[in-house]
Design an enzyme around this catalytic site. Structure first.
Site, PDB file in Angstrom:
ATOM      1  N   ALA A   1       0.859  -1.176   0.000  1.00  0.00           N
ATOM      2  CA  ALA A   1       0.000   0.000   0.000  1.00  0.00           C
ATOM      3  C   ALA A   1       0.898   1.229   0.000  1.00  0.00           C
ATOM      4  O   ALA A   1       2.046   1.170   0.462  1.00  0.00           O
ATOM      5  CB  ALA A   1      -0.892  -0.028   1.231  1.00  0.00           C
TER       6      ALA A   1
ATOM      7  N   GLY B   1       0.514  -5.034   0.981  1.00  0.00           N
ATOM      8  CA  GLY B   1      -0.712  -5.086   0.190  1.00  0.00           C
ATOM      9  C   GLY B   1      -0.493  -5.707  -1.184  1.00  0.00           C
ATOM     10  O   GLY B   1      -1.439  -6.230  -1.794  1.00  0.00           O
TER      11      GLY B   1
HETATM   12  N1  CO8 Z   1       4.559   3.139  -0.878  1.00  0.00           N
HETATM   13  C1  CO8 Z   1       4.942   4.290  -1.469  1.00  0.00           C
HETATM   14  N2  CO8 Z   1       6.068   4.415  -2.202  1.00  0.00           N
HETATM   15  C2  CO8 Z   1       6.841   3.314  -2.326  1.00  0.00           C
HETATM   16  C3  CO8 Z   1       6.511   2.088  -1.740  1.00  0.00           C
HETATM   17  C4  CO8 Z   1       5.298   2.019  -0.992  1.00  0.00           C
HETATM   18  N3  CO8 Z   1       4.862   0.885  -0.429  1.00  0.00           N
HETATM   19  N4  CO8 Z   1       7.486   1.193  -2.034  1.00  0.00           N
HETATM   20  C5  CO8 Z   1       8.385   1.847  -2.791  1.00  0.00           C
HETATM   21  N5  CO8 Z   1       8.010   3.129  -2.970  1.00  0.00           N
HETATM   22  C6  CO8 Z   1       8.694   4.192  -3.702  1.00  0.00           C
HETATM   23  C7  CO8 Z   1       9.917   4.686  -2.943  1.00  0.00           C
HETATM   24  O1  CO8 Z   1       9.540   5.634  -1.977  1.00  0.00           O
HETATM   25  C8  CO8 Z   1      10.736   5.280  -4.065  1.00  0.00           C
HETATM   26  O2  CO8 Z   1      10.192   6.535  -4.417  1.00  0.00           O
HETATM   27  P1  CO8 Z   1      11.163   7.830  -4.483  1.00  0.00           P
HETATM   28  O3  CO8 Z   1      12.100   7.503  -5.628  1.00  0.00           O
HETATM   29  O4  CO8 Z   1      10.216   8.933  -4.787  1.00  0.00           O
HETATM   30  O5  CO8 Z   1      11.848   7.911  -3.183  1.00  0.00           O
HETATM   31  C9  CO8 Z   1      10.448   4.335  -5.230  1.00  0.00           C
HETATM   32  O6  CO8 Z   1       9.232   3.655  -4.915  1.00  0.00           O
HETATM   33  C10 CO8 Z   1      11.528   3.299  -5.406  1.00  0.00           C
HETATM   34  O7  CO8 Z   1      11.711   2.633  -4.180  1.00  0.00           O
HETATM   35  P2  CO8 Z   1      13.143   2.437  -3.484  1.00  0.00           P
HETATM   36  O8  CO8 Z   1      14.063   3.558  -3.857  1.00  0.00           O
HETATM   37  O9  CO8 Z   1      12.929   2.205  -2.034  1.00  0.00           O
HETATM   38  O10 CO8 Z   1      13.626   1.106  -4.237  1.00  0.00           O
HETATM   39  P3  CO8 Z   1      14.619   0.007  -3.688  1.00  0.00           P
HETATM   40  O11 CO8 Z   1      14.901  -0.888  -4.841  1.00  0.00           O
HETATM   41  O12 CO8 Z   1      15.771   0.629  -2.974  1.00  0.00           O
HETATM   42  O13 CO8 Z   1      13.769  -0.805  -2.567  1.00  0.00           O
HETATM   43  C11 CO8 Z   1      11.816  -1.940  -1.702  1.00  0.00           C
HETATM   44  C12 CO8 Z   1      12.646  -1.540  -2.951  1.00  0.00           C
HETATM   45  C13 CO8 Z   1      12.602  -2.930  -0.843  1.00  0.00           C
HETATM   46  C14 CO8 Z   1      10.536  -2.589  -2.202  1.00  0.00           C
HETATM   47  C15 CO8 Z   1      11.505  -0.677  -0.872  1.00  0.00           C
HETATM   48  O14 CO8 Z   1      10.970   0.320  -1.744  1.00  0.00           O
HETATM   49  C16 CO8 Z   1      10.515  -0.911   0.233  1.00  0.00           C
HETATM   50  O15 CO8 Z   1      10.882  -1.416   1.276  1.00  0.00           O
HETATM   51  N6  CO8 Z   1       9.253  -0.475   0.030  1.00  0.00           N
HETATM   52  C17 CO8 Z   1       8.219  -0.556   1.036  1.00  0.00           C
HETATM   53  C18 CO8 Z   1       7.720  -1.974   1.236  1.00  0.00           C
HETATM   54  C19 CO8 Z   1       6.669  -2.008   2.322  1.00  0.00           C
HETATM   55  O16 CO8 Z   1       6.909  -1.698   3.456  1.00  0.00           O
HETATM   56  N7  CO8 Z   1       5.432  -2.419   1.951  1.00  0.00           N
HETATM   57  C20 CO8 Z   1       4.322  -2.502   2.866  1.00  0.00           C
HETATM   58  C21 CO8 Z   1       3.528  -1.235   2.830  1.00  0.00           C
HETATM   59  S1  CO8 Z   1       2.215  -1.165   4.037  1.00  0.00           S
HETATM   60  C22 CO8 Z   1       1.007  -2.134   3.362  1.00  0.00           C
HETATM   61  O17 CO8 Z   1       1.139  -2.663   2.288  1.00  0.00           O
HETATM   62  C23 CO8 Z   1      -0.231  -2.309   4.148  1.00  0.00           C
HETATM   63  C24 CO8 Z   1      -1.271  -3.045   3.346  1.00  0.00           C
HETATM   64  C25 CO8 Z   1      -2.514  -3.241   4.148  1.00  0.00           C
HETATM   65  C26 CO8 Z   1      -3.565  -2.218   3.818  1.00  0.00           C
HETATM   66  C27 CO8 Z   1      -4.762  -2.603   4.608  1.00  0.00           C
HETATM   67  C28 CO8 Z   1      -5.957  -1.725   4.358  1.00  0.00           C
HETATM   68  C29 CO8 Z   1      -7.159  -2.284   5.114  1.00  0.00           C
END
Ligand code: CO8
Length: 258
Positions: free
Chosen positions: A65, A109
């Site tokens: 998400a 998500g």
């Molecule tokens: N949300 C928003 N932006 C994101 C997300 C995310 N989940 N994941 C990546 N991005 C963005 C980064 O912020 C970055 O943007 P910017 O260049 O503007 O800074 C761009 O995507 C590229 O990401 P990274 O530079 O971080 O790329 P890496 O290759 O270094 O890392 C990862 C990749 C490991 C995937 C890393 O981006 C990461 O850890 N992302 C977050 C993963 C995470 O924590 N996911 C769980 C989110 S919470 C959730 O899903 C809850 C769901 C339940 C909802 C329930 C409703 C009822």
């Protein structure tokens, strides 16, 4: 309908939906989920469509998400709007099969969205995880419930409590994905599986989907009864006559979905 966060193509009875927020690794925000629900509804209603394939990019199916969107929200906000629930529940009402073709990250998500599909075909680059614990929250769309049913308590606890990622090989071993293929072959494999399904009788396909899903909602005894009654009811279809006649005449069946 014109979409901004997904790309939809219908060809040869298959509706291919690509998540398309490359700058955010396909993070799920309200717009994307509303558009996805709309595309799924259209695919359900489009008589040409016999199977749906949901995919992302080479780097990410979906990295969860949208954290930026969620970061400012309060309990009152998420509780009142029932964050993401109405949009994601639309997908659960789709009666045609949905295959998730997952390459790269399927996190939070994103992993939960893949699990809402009927089965997952993974590229060898796929990484699954429920890392919400690192954000001070937890899974909210099935990461503690569907994942536990699919891979068992021990692994589900491990994933949800440590936030570690599971690679494609482990995901296949654990039963989360149905097959793993080289990344370059992912779409060919997923579209091939969809094409195989598209050849079958739609009535039978929808009956199978309903029966397998029923196994997660009921007792074994009730599930077996449901299965047997649906099996019996398929003998009322022309496609059962055609399928069995074709076998005996050693030819391909020509199903007509009736
Ligand atoms: N949300 C928003 N932006 C994101 C997300 C995310 N989940 N994941 C990546 N991005 C963005 C980064 O912020 C970055 O943007 P910017 O260049 O503007 O800074 C761009 O995507 C590229 O990401 P990274 O530079 O971080 O790329 P890496 O290759 O270094 O890392 C990862 C990749 C490991 C995937 C890393 O981006 C990461 O850890 N992302 C977050 C993963 C995470 O924590 N996911 C769980 C989110 S919470 C959730 O899903 C809850 C769901 C339940 C909802 C329930 C409703 C009822």
């Amino acid at each position: 309908m014109a979409y901004e966060t997904i790309i939809v193509d219908v060809e040869d009875h298959i509706c291919l939906i690509r998540l398309n927020r490359p700058d955010a690794l396909n993070a799920l925000n309200s717009q994307l989920l509303v558009e996805l629900a709309q595309a799924m509804t259209e695919a359900q209603e489009n008589e040409r469509v016999r199977c749906i394939v949901l995919t992302g990019s080479e780097k990410a199916f979906a990295a969860g998400a949208d954290i930026k969107m969620m970061s400012e929200k309060s309990f009152t906000d998420v509780f009142t709007e029932d964050l993401f629930t109405p949009e994601t529940e639309t997908m659960l009402r789709v009666r045609k099969p949905i295959i998730a073709a997952v390459a790269g990250y399927a996190l939070g998500g994103g992993c939960e969205l893949a699990m809402q599909c009927d089965f997952i075909i993974a590229a060898d680059t796929a990484k699954f995880g429920q890392p919400e614990i690192n954000l001070g929250v937890m899974a909210g769309l099935g990461g503690t419930q569907r994942l536990t049913r699919y891979i068992g308590k021990s692994k589900a606890m491990d994933m949800n409590l440590t936030g570690r990622f599971m690679d494609a090989e482990e995901a296949e071993r654990a039963g989360l994905v149905s097959r793993v293929v080289p990344a370059k072959k992912l779409m060919e494999e997923a579209m091939g599986a969809a094409a195989k399904i598209a050849e079958k009788s739609m009535i039978t396909v929808m009956a199978v989907k309903e029966a397998v899903n029923r196994s997660y909602e009921t007792t074994l005894r009730e599930g077996l009864l449901f299965e047997r009654r649906v099996f019996h009811s398929l003998f009322a279809t022309e496609d059962q006559k055609e399928g069995m006649a074709a076998f005996m005449e050693k030819r391909e069946a020509q199903f007509r979905d009736r």
